[in-house]
Write a protein that holds these residues in place. Sequence first.
Motif, PDB file in Angstrom:
ATOM      1  N   ASP A  60      31.062  39.917  37.561  1.00  0.00           N
ATOM      2  CA  ASP A  60      30.775  40.269  38.952  1.00  0.00           C
ATOM      3  C   ASP A  60      29.591  39.429  39.428  1.00  0.00           C
ATOM      4  O   ASP A  60      28.433  39.792  39.221  1.00  0.00           O
ATOM      5  CB  ASP A  60      30.452  41.775  39.035  1.00  0.00           C
ATOM      6  CG  ASP A  60      30.065  42.191  40.449  1.00  0.00           C
ATOM      7  OD1 ASP A  60      30.165  41.353  41.382  1.00  0.00           O
ATOM      8  OD2 ASP A  60      29.644  43.347  40.612  1.00  0.00           O
ATOM      9  N   LYS A  61      29.892  38.318  40.045  1.00  0.00           N
ATOM     10  CA  LYS A  61      28.817  37.425  40.495  1.00  0.00           C
ATOM     11  C   LYS A  61      27.922  38.082  41.543  1.00  0.00           C
ATOM     12  O   LYS A  61      26.788  37.658  41.761  1.00  0.00           O
ATOM     13  CB  LYS A  61      29.396  36.111  41.058  1.00  0.00           C
ATOM     14  CG  LYS A  61      29.813  35.129  39.983  1.00  0.00           C
ATOM     15  CD  LYS A  61      30.112  33.746  40.557  1.00  0.00           C
ATOM     16  CE  LYS A  61      28.860  32.941  40.805  1.00  0.00           C
ATOM     17  NZ  LYS A  61      29.150  31.543  41.164  1.00  0.00           N
ATOM     18  N   GLY A  62      28.431  39.132  42.158  1.00  0.00           N
ATOM     19  CA  GLY A  62      27.635  39.851  43.164  1.00  0.00           C
ATOM     20  C   GLY A  62      26.357  40.434  42.565  1.00  0.00           C
ATOM     21  O   GLY A  62      25.374  40.668  43.273  1.00  0.00           O
ATOM     22  N   GLU A  63      26.377  40.668  41.240  1.00  0.00           N
ATOM     23  CA  GLU A  63      25.183  41.227  40.578  1.00  0.00           C
ATOM     24  C   GLU A  63      23.979  40.302  40.687  1.00  0.00           C
ATOM     25  O   GLU A  63      22.837  40.736  40.573  1.00  0.00           O
ATOM     26  CB  GLU A  63      25.476  41.490  39.096  1.00  0.00           C
ATOM     27  CG  GLU A  63      26.368  42.703  38.875  1.00  0.00           C
ATOM     28  CD  GLU A  63      26.712  42.899  37.395  1.00  0.00           C
ATOM     29  OE1 GLU A  63      27.210  43.988  37.073  1.00  0.00           O
ATOM     30  OE2 GLU A  63      26.500  41.983  36.586  1.00  0.00           O
ATOM     31  N   LEU A  64      24.247  39.018  40.906  1.00  0.00           N
ATOM     32  CA  LEU A  64      23.150  38.055  41.004  1.00  0.00           C
ATOM     33  C   LEU A  64      22.241  38.351  42.196  1.00  0.00           C
ATOM     34  O   LEU A  64      21.055  38.026  42.184  1.00  0.00           O
ATOM     35  CB  LEU A  64      23.703  36.626  41.133  1.00  0.00           C
ATOM     36  CG  LEU A  64      24.454  36.085  39.914  1.00  0.00           C
ATOM     37  CD1 LEU A  64      25.142  34.766  40.269  1.00  0.00           C
ATOM     38  CD2 LEU A  64      23.491  35.885  38.743  1.00  0.00           C
ATOM     39  N   GLU A  65      22.835  38.995  43.215  1.00  0.00           N
ATOM     40  CA  GLU A  65      22.058  39.247  44.439  1.00  0.00           C
ATOM     41  C   GLU A  65      20.877  40.166  44.199  1.00  0.00           C
ATOM     42  O   GLU A  65      19.890  40.132  44.930  1.00  0.00           O
ATOM     43  CB  GLU A  65      22.970  39.841  45.522  1.00  0.00           C
ATOM     44  CG  GLU A  65      23.882  38.795  46.135  1.00  0.00           C
ATOM     45  CD  GLU A  65      25.003  39.415  46.965  1.00  0.00           C
ATOM     46  OE1 GLU A  65      24.821  40.557  47.450  1.00  0.00           O
ATOM     47  OE2 GLU A  65      26.051  38.753  47.097  1.00  0.00           O
ATOM     48  N   SER A  66      20.962  41.004  43.174  1.00  0.00           N
ATOM     49  CA  SER A  66      19.855  41.937  42.935  1.00  0.00           C
ATOM     50  C   SER A  66      18.745  41.311  42.075  1.00  0.00           C
ATOM     51  O   SER A  66      17.714  41.934  41.841  1.00  0.00           O
ATOM     52  CB  SER A  66      20.377  43.204  42.249  1.00  0.00           C
ATOM     53  OG  SER A  66      20.912  42.856  40.984  1.00  0.00           O
ATOM     54  N   LEU A  67      18.962  40.083  41.615  1.00  0.00           N
ATOM     55  CA  LEU A  67      17.916  39.441  40.803  1.00  0.00           C
ATOM     56  C   LEU A  67      16.812  38.878  41.694  1.00  0.00           C
ATOM     57  O   LEU A  67      16.978  38.730  42.907  1.00  0.00           O
ATOM     58  CB  LEU A  67      18.528  38.331  39.936  1.00  0.00           C
ATOM     59  CG  LEU A  67      19.531  38.828  38.889  1.00  0.00           C
ATOM     60  CD1 LEU A  67      20.143  37.662  38.130  1.00  0.00           C
ATOM     61  CD2 LEU A  67      18.871  39.802  37.922  1.00  0.00           C
TER      62      LEU A  67
END
Lengths: 366, 125
Positions: free
Chosen positions: B107-114
């Motif tokens: 889920d590349k969307g998880e990168l947004e929370s980094l």
Amino acid sequence: MDNQLKITCLHGEHLALGAKMSPFAGFDMPIQYSSITEEHNAVRHQVGMFDVSHMGEIFVNGPQAEAFVNHIFTNDVRPMEPGQILYGMMLYPDGGTVDDLLVYKEYAPDAFLLVVNAANIEKDYEWILKNAEGFEVGILNDSDNWGQLAVQGPASEEVVAKVLGMDLSGLAFYHFVDSELYGKRAIVSRTGYTGEDGFEIYATPEAIVDLWKTFLAAGVVPCGLGCRDTLRFEAGLPLYGDELTPEISPVMAGFSMFCKLDKDEFIGKDALVKQKTEGVAKKLVGIEIADRAIPRAGYPVVLDDGTQVGVVTTGYHSISLDKSICFALIDAAYAPLGTKLNIQIRHKVFPGETVKKRFYQTNYKK
Amino acid sequence: MSKINDELLYSESHEWVKVDGNIAIIGVSDFAQEEMGDITYVDVPAEGDSVTKGEDFGALESVKASSELYSPVSGEVVAVNEELEDKPELINEDPYGAWIIKVEMSDKGELESLLSAAAYAEIAK
């Protein structure tokens, strides 16, 4: 920083050297100056020094000092010569450990110095006072008036003799001499907690700060509590709170040789005699695992079927031996040397076996 | 003052992520290696293991302490830096070069929370 933390006389020196500081036994203490490995190796191969000013100094004197110390102490002080030191424990009546300590037999008659762990100074002092009832003794907790420096390693005799201007070649291990610094008493003791030859110097805080600077200029490596723990661990020495506790007696921990059960009495003797004759449920062992993973305090010791039979008390990937080893308190049935046991490290289980607790061959001055 | 690589993303638990298409290359920050001191062992998962964002996937061991590694993303481990087995000190020497694992992200969307490098600089003090 916690406002409740105490500091030693050398606190400013630690900060000036950029030491990594951490709370230990209620004191803000240096954990390391450069790296634990470098400091550890300095003590094993050269000479390093530790601030141990946090340790407690409790003086006992009076006509019944010998009888009293023998009452609260597991070892036997009666055959001691002035200038001699003995290691041993104070116990609760049930055999649990109040503290482990050094007893110095003073050159003055009827006088002893008890050197106790920093974390236990108040507890020990109260314990000693409480049990002194009925004995003709004076007791002084003089911990705040003494600094202490441990200079340890194969080159320690040379540098300590030079800095203090004393000939120490005749001073045997576990013996001390009195000296004077700035017009006040100083004690030079051939003792330590590293498995190497070494000295512990007791003096006024002012004198200790000066000595620290002199030793530093002489090339002695400042060493923090980090390597103090790796060094004592390799040498098979216990740390109060980990290997000796109110729940762990010296018999369970394998230190019966410091408990003289042939003495008429001492507090905890009956319990130890019972443990010796009936056996103990748990024993402290060494365990070596065949992997670089590190068994840390609190990790479970398990059988092949997953049953937990004990817990790690201290563990490292040993710097001097390049092995992953630990002390663990386990069910006595599994204590014999060579017993196969596993240690659970996070999600994995690592096979190992019980080994002798003195992992490292100590190099004390005979 | 620890170094921060501007081109990476960071987690609050001090892991860094370099994104290469669908692959997240994961290591630990200079701040983390400084806090740990000399690293003597790196405990890593095996290729094919799955990791979950926020859950531990391994650990760093120094002489004194162990510190768990938390995965900044979810997915499957596709590579493990085997050089660290014999040379764990590479993390001390070059924390942004010594990657630990590569993960194929689910889920590349998880990168947004980094965290960005700038935001991470605020907590790596």
